[in-house]
Write an enzyme that holds these catalytic residues in place. Sequence first.
Site, PDB file in Angstrom:
ATOM      1  N   HIS A   1       0.627  -1.242  -0.306  1.00 40.51           N
ATOM      2  CA  HIS A   1       0.123  -0.114   0.148  1.00 40.51           C
ATOM      3  C   HIS A   1       0.424   1.430  -0.230  1.00 40.51           C
ATOM      4  CE1 HIS A   1      -3.127  -3.149   1.085  1.00 40.51           C
ATOM      5  NE2 HIS A   1      -3.368  -1.837   1.068  1.00 40.51           N
TER       6      HIS A   1
ATOM      7  N   ASP B   1      -9.587   8.804   4.059  1.00 41.22           N
ATOM      8  CA  ASP B   1     -11.021   9.300   3.693  1.00 41.22           C
ATOM      9  C   ASP B   1     -11.764   7.896   4.702  1.00 41.22           C
ATOM     10  OD1 ASP B   1     -11.545   7.297   1.616  1.00 41.22           O
ATOM     11  OD2 ASP B   1     -10.129   8.901   0.979  1.00 41.22           O
TER      12      ASP B   1
ATOM     13  N   GLU C   1     -21.571   2.472  21.333  1.00 34.72           N
ATOM     14  CA  GLU C   1     -20.765   1.314  22.032  1.00 34.72           C
ATOM     15  C   GLU C   1     -19.370   0.750  20.622  1.00 34.72           C
ATOM     16  OE1 GLU C   1     -25.460   0.764  22.418  1.00 34.72           O
ATOM     17  OE2 GLU C   1     -24.314   1.106  21.034  1.00 34.72           O
TER      18      GLU C   1
ATOM     19  N   HIS D   1      -2.556   0.075  -4.063  1.00 39.66           N
ATOM     20  CA  HIS D   1      -2.365  -0.271  -3.379  1.00 39.66           C
ATOM     21  C   HIS D   1      -1.485  -1.395  -5.180  1.00 39.66           C
ATOM     22  CE1 HIS D   1      -1.800  -5.426  -2.850  1.00 39.66           C
ATOM     23  NE2 HIS D   1      -1.424  -4.944  -1.997  1.00 39.66           N
TER      24      HIS D   1
ATOM     25  N   PRO E   1      -8.064  -2.334  10.883  1.00 39.62           N
ATOM     26  CA  PRO E   1      -9.556  -1.856  10.664  1.00 39.62           C
ATOM     27  C   PRO E   1      -9.790  -0.372  10.678  1.00 39.62           C
ATOM     28  CG  PRO E   1      -8.955  -4.377  11.981  1.00 39.62           C
ATOM     29  CD  PRO E   1      -7.953  -3.142  11.655  1.00 39.62           C
TER      30      PRO E   1
ATOM     31  N   HIS F   1     -33.165  -8.360  22.370  1.00 42.64           N
ATOM     32  CA  HIS F   1     -32.217  -8.338  24.006  1.00 42.64           C
ATOM     33  C   HIS F   1     -31.870  -9.770  24.674  1.00 42.64           C
ATOM     34  CE1 HIS F   1     -33.098  -3.946  23.238  1.00 42.64           C
ATOM     35  NE2 HIS F   1     -33.224  -3.662  23.944  1.00 42.64           N
TER      36      HIS F   1
END
Length: 699
Positions: A43, A183, A432, A290, A143, A496
Site C-alpha cells: 500500500h 477518507d 458501544e 495498492h 480495520p 435483547h
Amino acid sequence: MNGHINVSELQKDLRHSGTDDLQAVKEVRKLVIDICRQNGGGHGGSAIGMAPMAVALWKHAMRYNPSNTEWFDRDRFVLSNGHAAMLQYVMLHVSGYPHMTTDELKLYGSPKTVDKATKTWKSTICHAHPEREVPGIEVTTGPLGQGIANAVGLAIASKNMAATFNRPGLKIVNSHIYCITGDGCLQEGVASESASIAGHLGLDNLTLLYDNNQVTCDGPLDWIVSEDTNAKMRSVGWHVIDVWDGDTSVANIASALAQAKLTRGKPTFINIRTTIGHGTSTAGTYKSHHGTYTEEDAARQATNGIASTHTLSEKCRQYWSQVVIRGRDLESEWNQKMQKYSASFPDLAKVLHQRMTGKIDIDFLDMLDVPEAVSATRTFNGTVFNAIMEKVPNTMAGGADLWNSNQMGDQSNRIFDSCHPDGRVVRYGIREHAMASISNGIAAYSEGCFIPVTATFFMFYLYAAAGVRMGALSNLKVIHVATHDSIGEGQNGPTHQPVELDSLFRAMPNLLYIRPADSEEVVGAWITALTADTRPSIISLARDPAGSIIKNTNRGKVKKGGYVLVENEKAEVTLISCGSELQFACEAATRLTQEGIATRVVSMPCIKLFEEQPIEYQVSVLSSSTHVISVEAYVSSMWARFCTASVAMDSFGYSGAGRENFARFGIDTDGVVGKVKAAVQEYANKSHEVSSRRWKLLK
C-alpha cells in the site's frame, strides 16, 4: 526546551529548512517505492502522498526519543489508515529508531520461511499493518476507523494523567496525541462516534491529520461521499485547519501542527490536500492505492545522484540525526523535572510511579464479604465495582448510556469531562463501538497505567465486537461488564436476549469470557480479570436473581475456569453449567440423584481458562461419567468439545417473564430433569448399537 518544542523557534527553523525538508520528503518517498518494488506490491500510494506530513510530524512537531521508545511523556502517534504502514516503518528508520534497520525494511511483504537450524518461522517487525508489539508503534491498526478511536482514548488518558499529577511549574505529563487518517477511516461509524466524543470532551491534546487525496480503493471519492467534512467536524466540536499544498509544503503542515498545539478547548482536525502516489505514473488514481511502481517512478525521487535502493543520502542522514539528539535532550530534561517533582511532592510522586509501572493491589477482594441472600449477579457486581473504584486508582470506567441498568453505582463525583479531566468515569453515550475502541487506546497509553472498564447490555457488545477483538489481538487489559445476558432478561424480548453471542466471544483468541453464577463467583471473575495482564475480559451478568442459593461456589476456583461444585463418586451424569442456569443444574442434580440417576455438577464460568489447565485437572473435573451434559440457555456451539449432549437453545428467545422463559424452552429444573432422564434412557435402550459417541442437542 522545558519539555516542549518552542513554537516561535519552530517557525524560525521552518523558514530556513525548506530545501532540506523537501529533500527529506523525496527520500522518504524513494524508500517507500523501494519497499513496494522489492516484492511487487504494498500500500504505497497513501504513504507516498503523506510523506510531507510525516516529515512535518517526526522532524518538527512530535516530542519523542528514538533511543527510548517507552519514554513515558512522549507524544503518541497513531496511523489509523494502517494499510500505509510502510510509511511509519520508514519514519522509524530515518528518525533513528535502532531496531528499524534497512534489513527489516527489506522484509516488508517478503515470503516467510522456516529457519532450518531452529525450525522456527522467520519473522519481521515490518508487518502489513502496524502492530503495537513493535517498538515505536502505539496501537495496532488496520480495520479502518479503529485508530481514530484509539487516538481519542490516548488523549483521554493523557488528559487524565495531566489533571491528576501536574502541578504549577511542574507539568510532568505533556503528551500530545497525533493521528493520521484517510477518507476510509472517516467513513466508518466508529470514527464518527469517536469524533463526537472527542469534541464533546474538548480534547485539545488531540490532532487529527486528514490525508485528503479524494481516492478510494475502487475509484474517486465523489462516487460515495458528497458531505462537507470540515463542516461535519466543526459541528461536533473540532477546530478545523486547511492545508492546500500538502504534496509539497512541509512548512505549512508544520505551521498547522503548531497552531493545533496552541488551540485550547477543542481537538484539531487538519484537512491536508494530497495526491495519492504523488509524482508516480499512477498518481491521483485508485491504481496507486495498492501495487508497485516503476523504475522511472523511483528515479524521479532520487536526490544527489542516489539511485541505489533502500539508501539515504548523507545530507538526509545528518538532517535526521538532529532528531535523535533532540529526543535525548527532551527526555533528560523530563528526568530532571521528575527529580524536582519527587522532592516537592513525594507522596504524589510515589503514586505516579505506581501508575507508571502498572502496580495495583487487589488483596482487598479476597476479604470482600458476599451477601447471604440471593441477588442478581449484576447487583452484587455493582458493589464489587465500587470497591475497585475506591481502591484501584488505575481504573478508568465508562458506560454506553446503560450505567444505571448495569447497576454500576453513583459515580457523579468521578465524571470525566472538559471541566473535570481528573474524573475516571466517561459517559460514552449510545456509542458501544467507540466505547470499546477508545478503551483500547486508554489501555495502550502505558501498560498497566490504566485499567479501562466498559459497561452495557451483553447484546450490545455485538456492536462493540470489532473493538473487543482488537483489544484481544493487541494484548490489552480491558474489562467489559455485560449485563442482561440471557433469556431470563425477559420482557425486552429476543432482540435483547443474546442466545448466540457467547459463541463469538468464547471463540475469540486471547479473550476471557467469564460468566459467574452468583456473588461469590462475581468476586472471582473480577480477581481473574484484574490479574489477566495481557488480555481483555468480558464479565457476563444476569439481570434477575437466581431462585435459590447455589452452594459451594468458590471465588478462588474461578481462575481455573471450571471446578466441581457437587461431587458424586457413583455419578452416571455430570451436568456442566454457569451463569443463570447453574441454579437449575444444581436443583436437577438433586432430583436426578433422588430418582436413581447419580449426578454431579461442575461450575464452568470460563471455558478458555479451563482449557488452559493441566489435562489431569480437566479429567478430574469432567470425571468418567457416561453422560457429560451442559446446561445453558445459549446456542451450544462451544460445549461439544467437553460434552456428550447439551440442554440448550436452538432458536432466538421470547418476550416473556424471565423464569417463564426458562420453562418455555425447557431449561428450568423440570426441563433439565426431563431431558436428562430421556437421554439416559435412550442410551440404555440403544447401548448395544453404539460404537462411538457423538454430541447431541437434547430436546
